[in-house]
Motif scaffolding. Structure first.
Motif, PDB file in Angstrom:
ATOM      1  N   HIS A  86     -25.113  -5.816  20.289  1.00  0.00           N
ATOM      2  CA  HIS A  86     -24.258  -4.619  20.434  1.00  0.00           C
ATOM      3  C   HIS A  86     -24.892  -3.638  21.413  1.00  0.00           C
ATOM      4  CE1 HIS A  86     -27.012  -2.095  17.933  1.00  0.00           C
ATOM      5  NE2 HIS A  86     -27.354  -3.280  17.477  1.00  0.00           N
ATOM      6  N   ASP A  97     -32.633  -1.571  20.526  1.00  0.00           N
ATOM      7  CA  ASP A  97     -31.795  -1.998  19.402  1.00  0.00           C
ATOM      8  C   ASP A  97     -30.414  -2.415  19.922  1.00  0.00           C
ATOM      9  OD1 ASP A  97     -30.282  -2.252  17.103  1.00  0.00           O
ATOM     10  OD2 ASP A  97     -30.710  -0.237  16.338  1.00  0.00           O
ATOM     11  N   GLY A  98     -30.100  -3.696  19.826  1.00  0.00           N
ATOM     12  CA  GLY A  98     -28.803  -4.197  20.288  1.00  0.00           C
ATOM     13  C   GLY A  98     -28.812  -4.540  21.759  1.00  0.00           C
ATOM     14  N   GLU A 131     -21.562  -1.789  15.799  1.00  0.00           N
ATOM     15  CA  GLU A 131     -22.538  -2.462  14.934  1.00  0.00           C
ATOM     16  C   GLU A 131     -23.244  -1.453  14.043  1.00  0.00           C
ATOM     17  OE1 GLU A 131     -26.320  -4.091  13.495  1.00  0.00           O
ATOM     18  OE2 GLU A 131     -26.003  -2.329  14.734  1.00  0.00           O
ATOM     19  N   GLU A 132     -23.497  -0.267  14.600  1.00  0.00           N
ATOM     20  CA  GLU A 132     -24.367   0.664  13.874  1.00  0.00           C
ATOM     21  C   GLU A 132     -23.701   1.250  12.633  1.00  0.00           C
ATOM     22  OE1 GLU A 132     -27.334   0.874  14.112  1.00  0.00           O
ATOM     23  OE2 GLU A 132     -28.022   0.500  16.137  1.00  0.00           O
ATOM     24  N   HIS A 193     -33.239  -9.896  18.895  1.00  0.00           N
ATOM     25  CA  HIS A 193     -33.252  -8.473  18.503  1.00  0.00           C
ATOM     26  C   HIS A 193     -34.692  -8.046  18.288  1.00  0.00           C
ATOM     27  CE1 HIS A 193     -31.840  -4.768  16.576  1.00  0.00           C
ATOM     28  NE2 HIS A 193     -30.600  -5.121  16.881  1.00  0.00           N
ATOM     29  N   GLN A 196     -37.584  -4.096  14.396  1.00  0.00           N
ATOM     30  CA  GLN A 196     -37.299  -2.775  13.810  1.00  0.00           C
ATOM     31  C   GLN A 196     -38.122  -2.501  12.557  1.00  0.00           C
ATOM     32  OE1 GLN A 196     -32.757  -3.576  13.902  1.00  0.00           O
ATOM     33  NE2 GLN A 196     -32.915  -1.485  14.652  1.00  0.00           N
ATOM     34  N   HIS A 361     -27.283  -7.028  11.085  1.00  0.00           N
ATOM     35  CA  HIS A 361     -27.055  -7.528  12.448  1.00  0.00           C
ATOM     36  C   HIS A 361     -25.716  -8.248  12.540  1.00  0.00           C
ATOM     37  CE1 HIS A 361     -31.095  -6.550  13.690  1.00  0.00           C
ATOM     38  NE2 HIS A 361     -31.568  -7.148  12.623  1.00  0.00           N
TER      39      HIS A 361
HETATM   40 MN    MN Z   1     -29.091  -3.566  16.162  1.00  0.00          MN
END
Ligand code: MN
Ligand code: GLV
Ligand code: MN
Length: 423
Positions: A86, A97-98, A131-132, A193, A196, A361
């Motif tokens: 994303h 992120d994404g 996505e978030e 990814h 995180q 995800h």
């Molecule tokens: Mn993500």
């Protein structure tokens, strides 16, 4: 041809350049990025990715929930092997992120274009809407609609906290496409990814072969008490929504600590009304995010939290309304793909560890319709959803190379098929 394909490597500088260019869109000026789903900044990020897809001669299609897919033909027909992620971010997001998963997908394509390699099966790069879940719940909404886990009508009717409708925003930014959803299942899906979290860095691994994703439970709690004078109202006569919210926040944390075993619980949003120094709060609104890799344990935590909320609200005479924002059971990825990712990393002498994902995800939605896996790379200090989110450039490139070779094998371009068509 086979030897040459075995030795292919992505162009790391080109990948890092694209990451920089995309991070400039919606830059918060402190290294971070803010591209909340379906805002003007999200549109600008999408536009840039679509431009790159077109430069690579990918066939770009946008579906009715705004997911973008860039497809490249293979030597054979049939559903594509897909990668992607994303490009929306949380309001205080980082740059990887994404974005890494999408841009590594494009880098894989460009590597193949440059080397003159056509994969056996078609290859596709997906960019999934929202996505978030920070603006429109649930998270992973676009990929959920993609696989038929939520109807199009429900997805389009999702509302932001300030009442904006997702479908209207999709129209406004020009990404209400025509391709029907649910879309055809890919033959397989693999997402790169950042982790995180702290595990890979702390333990000295470069690659995570992700075995699954923990369960996610999100709810919003609305508390209604009575506004009153802070100086004149005796403590025992208050109906203080602010106090109840605070008691829930501390209680939720206590429950997570008491249950242990990987339970995580977060009150990430908390607001009071009227939010003034000398007024007992009339209303409070808070969110609760609970996660656990085991469904049974997650249910027990949810039950403990429900009991806490009911008890503290009743004691204070405050009314409670609960809105379910998201609920996804833990997901187990396809063993063949997990083994494949681990094997590709080991072949390249990259230290690899199997692990469960703590974050949600798009891959967990695709896992409903096709064999799916994920590749993780380390996050510095385990920090994400934060402008300082950082991954060592060598690790970003190593992850993209593992993605490249995983996709070469899944598309049957490096040897005969190892994965059956989508189920
Ligand atoms: Mn993500
Ligand atoms: C979604 O990305 C989440 O894990 O919160
Ligand atoms: Mn995120």
């Amino acid at each position: 041809m086979t030897a040459a394909v075995d030795e292919l490597a992505v162009d790391g500088d080109r990948l890092l350049r694209r990451l920089d260019d995309l991070a400039a869109v919606g830059s918060t000026g402190d290294g971070g990025v803010s591209r909340l789903a379906l805002t003007d900044d999200d549109r600008a990020g999408r536009d840039l990715v679509v431009e790159w897809m077109e430069d690579l001669d990918l066939e770009v299609s946008v579906d009715r929930i705004g997911n973008i897919v860039g497809s490249r033909s293979g030597l054979t027909d049939g559903p594509p092997v897909m990668t992607g992620s994303h490009v929306d971010t949380v309001a205080t997001g980082g740059r990887y992120d994404g974005n890494l998963g999408v841009l590594a997908g494009l880098e894989v394509v460009e590597t193949l274009v440059e080397a003159g390699v056509t994969t056996q099966r078609p290859l596709a790069v997906g960019v999934f809407t929202d996505e978030e879940g920070s603006r429109f719940s649930p998270d992973m909404l676009g990929s959920l609609v993609y696989v038929g886990g939520m109807t199009l009508a429900e997805g389009l009717d999702a509302r932001s906290a300030d009442g904006v409708r997702l479908g209207d925003e999709l129209q406004r930014i020009g990404y209400a496409g025509v391709v029907p959803v649910p879309r055809t299942a890919p033959a397989a899906f693999v997402e790169l990814h950042i982790e995180q979290g702290p595990v890979l860095e702390t333990e000295g691994f470069t690659i995570g072969a992700v075995t699954g994703v923990q369960g996610i439970s999100w709810q919003r709690v609305l508390l209604t008490g009575q506004a009153n004078h802070a100086g004149t109202t005796p403590m025992h006569l208050r109906r203080d929504a602010g106090y109840v919210a605070a008691a829930i926040a501390t209680g939720v944390r206590r429950i997570a600590l008491e249950r242990g075993g990987g339970t995580v619980a977060t009150v990430g949003s908390l607001g009071l009304d009227p939010d003034l120094v000398n007024v007992v709060a009339r209303r409070a609104e808070l969110t609760i995010d609970l996660r656990h890799p085991d469904e049974r344990e997650l249910r027990l935590v949810e039950a403990a939290v429900a009991e806490l909320v009911a008890e503290v609200a009743a004691t204070e005479g405050v009314e409670v309304a609960i809105e379910r924002l998201a609920r996804f059971e833990p997901v187990v990825f396809d063993e063949t793909i997990v083994d494949l990712v681990a094997g590709v990393a080991a072949d390249r002498d990259l230290p690899v560890r199997r692990m469960v994902s703590g974050a949600g995800h798009d891959a967990q939605m695709l896992a409903r319709v096709c064999p799916t896996g994920m590749i993780f790379v380390p996050s510095h200090d385990g920090i994400s959803h934060n402008p300082v989110e950082h991954t060592d450039p060598d690790d970003l490139v190593a992850g993209a190379d593992v993605l490249l070779h995983t996709l070469l094998i899944l598309t049957d371009t490096r040897g005969p098929g190892r994965v059956a068509d989508g189920r």
